[in-house]
Enzyme design. Structure first.
Site, PDB file in Angstrom:
ATOM      1  N   LYS A   5      43.633 -24.357   6.090  1.00 48.04           N
ATOM      2  CA  LYS A   5      43.744 -25.677   5.029  1.00 48.04           C
ATOM      3  C   LYS A   5      42.410 -26.216   4.781  1.00 48.04           C
ATOM      4  O   LYS A   5      41.722 -26.383   5.716  1.00 48.04           O
ATOM      5  CB  LYS A   5      45.067 -26.210   5.241  1.00 48.04           C
ATOM      6  CG  LYS A   5      45.722 -26.981   4.192  1.00 48.04           C
ATOM      7  CD  LYS A   5      46.505 -26.157   3.085  1.00 48.04           C
ATOM      8  CE  LYS A   5      46.944 -26.642   1.718  1.00 48.04           C
ATOM      9  NZ  LYS A   5      47.940 -25.656   1.368  1.00 48.04           N
ATOM     10  N   ASP A  15      45.598 -26.369  -4.337  1.00 51.64           N
ATOM     11  CA  ASP A  15      46.671 -27.276  -3.508  1.00 51.64           C
ATOM     12  C   ASP A  15      46.602 -28.666  -4.602  1.00 51.64           C
ATOM     13  O   ASP A  15      46.296 -28.566  -5.655  1.00 51.64           O
ATOM     14  CB  ASP A  15      46.612 -27.651  -2.168  1.00 51.64           C
ATOM     15  CG  ASP A  15      47.761 -28.210  -1.579  1.00 51.64           C
ATOM     16  OD1 ASP A  15      48.692 -27.249  -1.038  1.00 51.64           O
ATOM     17  OD2 ASP A  15      47.928 -29.214  -1.124  1.00 51.64           O
TER      18      ASP A  15
HETATM   19  P1  NDP Z   1      49.328 -30.989  -8.350  1.00 46.55           P
HETATM   20  O1  NDP Z   1      48.210 -31.534  -8.012  1.00 46.55           O
HETATM   21  O2  NDP Z   1      49.443 -29.782  -9.267  1.00 46.55           O
HETATM   22  O3  NDP Z   1      50.732 -31.622  -8.453  1.00 46.55           O
HETATM   23  C1  NDP Z   1      51.225 -32.672  -7.562  1.00 46.55           C
HETATM   24  C2  NDP Z   1      52.349 -33.226  -8.145  1.00 46.55           C
HETATM   25  O4  NDP Z   1      52.819 -34.138  -7.063  1.00 46.55           O
HETATM   26  C3  NDP Z   1      52.013 -34.369  -9.269  1.00 46.55           C
HETATM   27  O5  NDP Z   1      52.700 -34.606 -10.116  1.00 46.55           O
HETATM   28  C4  NDP Z   1      51.680 -35.666  -8.450  1.00 46.55           C
HETATM   29  O6  NDP Z   1      51.647 -36.737  -9.143  1.00 46.55           O
HETATM   30  C5  NDP Z   1      52.756 -35.638  -7.285  1.00 46.55           C
HETATM   31  N1  NDP Z   1      52.187 -36.125  -5.979  1.00 46.55           N
HETATM   32  C6  NDP Z   1      51.114 -35.727  -5.446  1.00 46.55           C
HETATM   33  N2  NDP Z   1      50.801 -36.632  -4.283  1.00 46.55           N
HETATM   34  C7  NDP Z   1      51.816 -37.540  -4.347  1.00 46.55           C
HETATM   35  C8  NDP Z   1      52.397 -38.593  -3.682  1.00 46.55           C
HETATM   36  N3  NDP Z   1      51.784 -39.147  -2.826  1.00 46.55           N
HETATM   37  N4  NDP Z   1      53.417 -39.303  -3.923  1.00 46.55           N
HETATM   38  C9  NDP Z   1      54.150 -39.083  -5.243  1.00 46.55           C
HETATM   39  N5  NDP Z   1      53.864 -37.945  -5.718  1.00 46.55           N
HETATM   40  C10 NDP Z   1      52.697 -37.030  -5.501  1.00 46.55           C
HETATM   41  O7  NDP Z   1      49.656 -30.036  -6.756  1.00 46.55           O
HETATM   42  P2  NDP Z   1      51.023 -28.808  -6.561  1.00 46.55           P
HETATM   43  O8  NDP Z   1      51.849 -28.738  -7.516  1.00 46.55           O
HETATM   44  O9  NDP Z   1      49.785 -27.664  -6.378  1.00 46.55           O
HETATM   45  O10 NDP Z   1      51.352 -29.322  -5.077  1.00 46.55           O
HETATM   46  C11 NDP Z   1      52.536 -29.675  -4.925  1.00 46.55           C
HETATM   47  C12 NDP Z   1      52.979 -29.366  -3.625  1.00 46.55           C
HETATM   48  O11 NDP Z   1      53.320 -28.154  -3.409  1.00 46.55           O
HETATM   49  C13 NDP Z   1      52.237 -29.842  -2.371  1.00 46.55           C
HETATM   50  O12 NDP Z   1      52.954 -30.152  -1.437  1.00 46.55           O
HETATM   51  C14 NDP Z   1      51.440 -28.484  -2.076  1.00 46.55           C
HETATM   52  O13 NDP Z   1      50.914 -28.435  -0.806  1.00 46.55           O
HETATM   53  C15 NDP Z   1      52.412 -27.595  -2.368  1.00 46.55           C
HETATM   54  N6  NDP Z   1      52.262 -25.896  -2.542  1.00 46.55           N
HETATM   55  C16 NDP Z   1      51.475 -25.658  -3.554  1.00 46.55           C
HETATM   56  C17 NDP Z   1      51.024 -24.474  -3.611  1.00 46.55           C
HETATM   57  C18 NDP Z   1      50.045 -23.892  -5.088  1.00 46.55           C
HETATM   58  O14 NDP Z   1      49.979 -22.844  -5.075  1.00 46.55           O
HETATM   59  N7  NDP Z   1      49.530 -24.838  -5.596  1.00 46.55           N
HETATM   60  C19 NDP Z   1      51.455 -23.243  -3.030  1.00 46.55           C
HETATM   61  C20 NDP Z   1      52.479 -23.956  -1.806  1.00 46.55           C
HETATM   62  C21 NDP Z   1      52.798 -25.014  -1.864  1.00 46.55           C
HETATM   63  P3  NDP Z   1      50.238 -37.667  -9.502  1.00 46.55           P
HETATM   64  O15 NDP Z   1      49.600 -36.698 -10.331  1.00 46.55           O
HETATM   65  O16 NDP Z   1      50.750 -38.968  -9.986  1.00 46.55           O
HETATM   66  O17 NDP Z   1      49.536 -37.830  -8.263  1.00 46.55           O
HETATM   67  O1  2IT Z   2      50.297 -24.371   0.491  1.00 48.61           O
HETATM   68  C1  2IT Z   2      49.949 -23.266   0.121  1.00 48.61           C
HETATM   69  O2  2IT Z   2      50.675 -22.254   0.276  1.00 48.61           O
HETATM   70  C2  2IT Z   2      49.070 -23.217  -1.017  1.00 48.61           C
HETATM   71  N1  2IT Z   2      48.596 -24.357  -1.401  1.00 48.61           N
HETATM   72  C3  2IT Z   2      48.504 -21.775  -1.531  1.00 48.61           C
HETATM   73  C4  2IT Z   2      47.512 -21.382  -0.611  1.00 48.61           C
HETATM   74  C5  2IT Z   2      46.761 -19.959  -1.158  1.00 48.61           C
HETATM   75  O3  2IT Z   2      45.850 -19.501  -0.523  1.00 48.61           O
HETATM   76  O4  2IT Z   2      47.210 -19.466  -2.101  1.00 48.61           O
END
Ligand code: NDP
Ligand code: 2IT
Length: 449
Positions: A129, A169
């Site tokens: 990561k 992420d």
């Molecule tokens: P984005 O940046 O696209 O979206 C994040 C969302 O979560 C936004 O709505 C943001 O609000 C909110 N958020 C972030 N930080 C905080 C906080 N500290 N408190 C409250 N709200 C918060 O990220 P992703 O959708 O990609 O990721 C979301 C989660 O999913 C994370 O935990 C990530 O690790 C996990 N994840 C992502 C993957 C991927 O493929 N993208 C794969 C697997 C897991 P705001 O805009 O107001 O900050």
């Molecule tokens: O938390 C996760 O699994 C991710 N942010 C996606 C990682 C990836 O390599 O696609």
């Protein structure tokens, strides 16, 4: 908190001592070790090979300065990270997070979770990561590009299609991956498509990668419900966040016949009597890059924005926390249980606090832990690597088909492992043990390295 096996206590104590102050990392390690008591009892040779101690120690940690120049001409400094945690199963694989809260402990927790998640996919990917404490909020496109280029200027020497393959992420989506890929290509003079995933379709990306994490989490929960002869049809669903994972979770929930009653961002949450209008959320978040409060303003009657309180106050049958770590507390979990929640699927990484998980467990709520439920994103990243390696490009249906199959397998592996270890329906135990055993077997075969 669940008690941890006495043989594993000294290992946890040592992790806490050597990684002082890294609270999220401590939480993630404790959660996995809580599940491993029955495994060490069954495989005494794991202790002889210090497999658990080795898995808790990253293979390599890189921390670097990221200087960049803002639109006013001021020099700014951020800190960059890449933790290459475990490469027993394949090249390090995991996202990059840009958020002001990022520190080493958060990157290590995410990298540690990624090892087991990636193992669960059954695909040849190790765990890693990266990220930075850079705050993208309010930054212009050019500032984002200069930051991504500076971050890659250092990172490029540590990654490669056979070494370490980053992706997105929080705060890192298609735009950022494009700028980073462009800079990597320029620095190395190689069109090495498999070095990053989550790329745009015009330069080597995979169809369905953008949708994969949210779709995958929904497939997992659907399978969990199906096993009890239930489904999403007619269920009220709360999805926290409104980023990549949240948006495509909502899309699949709607396709499965559920109603999304609320979503959020870090400022507050919105409800809509007519059900959340996903096209409007996409317009606000993917096109305009604005706050979710805009939803209520643009939608008008029936829609409400609340800054105070918690999105988990909204009554629902299914909860899909899809924003960030520790966003759903013990108190939130009790409210959800009182309101009749039947299933919780973690789209985010570690969004439920340990207390919340205990509340769900005691109330016998179906609970899908993030390392299993959100593995569809990284699994589809591995499919993107496959397409890049064979210089091929699959259709959306083909790719989504593979994703659905992988999520079904992950679900069944977790359920069967839980059963085998005497804890039916405990997906936390099943995911931790199944992921751990796959990595441990490979590590044992590779010798003490
Ligand atoms: P984005 O940046 O696209 O979206 C994040 C969302 O979560 C936004 O709505 C943001 O609000 C909110 N958020 C972030 N930080 C905080 C906080 N500290 N408190 C409250 N709200 C918060 O990220 P992703 O959708 O990609 O990721 C979301 C989660 O999913 C994370 O935990 C990530 O690790 C996990 N994840 C992502 C993957 C991927 O493929 N993208 C794969 C697997 C897991 P705001 O805009 O107001 O900050
Ligand atoms: O938390 C996760 O699994 C991710 N942010 C996606 C990682 C990836 O390599 O696609």
């Amino acid at each position: 908190m669940t008690k941890i096996d006495e043989k594993l206590e000294p290992i946890l104590d040592e992790v806490l001592r050597r990684n002082a102050g890294e609270t999220e990392f401590h939480q993630a390690v404790r959660e996995v070790l809580e599940s491993l008591g029955r495994v060490v009892a069954k495989h005494p040779d794991y202790a002889e090979n210090a497999l658990i101690e080795r898995i808790c120690e990253p293979e390599r940690q890189i921390i670097f300065r990221v200087p960049w120049i803002d639109d006013e001409g001021r020099v700014r400094i951020n800190r960059g990270f890449r933790v290459q945690f475990n490469s027993a199963l394949g090249p390090y694989k995991g996202g990059i997070r840009f958020h002001p809260s990022v520190n080493l402990g958060i990157i290590k927790f995410l990298g540690f979770e990624q090892i087991f998640k990636n193992a669960l996919t059954g695909l040849p990917i190790g765990g890693g990561k990266g990220g930075s404490d850079f705050n993208p909020r309010g930054r212009s496109d050019r500032e984002i590009m200069r930051f991504c280029q500076s971050y890659m200027l250092e990172l490029h020497r540590h990654i490669g299609e056979h070494t370490d393959v980053p992706a997105g992420d929080i705060g890192v989506g298609g735009r950022e991956i494009g700028y980073m890929f462009g800079q990597y290509k320029r620095l190395t003079n190689r069109y090495e498509a498999g070095v990053l995933t989550g790329k745009g379709l015009s330069y080597g990306g995979s169809r369905a990668r953008k949708e994969a994490t949210g779709y995958g989490a929904t497939y997992f929960v659907q399978r969990m419900l199906e096993k009890r002869r239930l489904g999403f049809e007619g269920k009220r669903v709360v999805v926290s966040g409104s980023g990549n994972v949240a948006i495509y979770t909502m899309e699949k929930v709607l396709a499965f016949g559920g109603t999304v009653v609320a979503c959020s961002d870090s400022g507050g949450y919105v409800t809509d009597e007519a059900g959340i209008d996903l096209d409007l959320v996409k317009e606000i978040k993917e096109v305009r890059r604005e706050r979710i409060s805009e939803y209520a303003r643009l939608k008008g009657s029936g829609a409400h924005y609340l800054e105070k309180g918690s999105v988990w106050d909204v009554p629902c049958e299914v909860a899909m926390p899809s924003a960030t770590q520790n966003e759903l507390s013990g108190k939130d979990a009790r409210v959800l249980v009182e309101n009749g929640v039947i299933a919780v699927g973690e789209g985010a990484n570690m969004p439920c606090t340990p207390e919340a998980v205990s509340v769900f467990r005691e109330a016998k709520v179906l609970f899908a832990p993030g390392k299993a439920a959100n593995a569809g994103g990284v699994a589809t990243s591995a499919l993107e690597m496959q397409q890049n390696a064979s210089r091929d490009s699959w259709t959306f249906e083909q790719t989504e088909g593979r994703l659905a199959e992988i999520m079904g397998n992950i679900h069944d592996t977790c359920a069967e492992t839980a059963e085998e270890y005497g804890a039916p329906d405990d997906y936390v135990l099943g995911a931790n043990i199944a992921g751990f055993v796959r990595v441990a077997e490979a590590m044992r075969a590779l010798g003490v390295i």
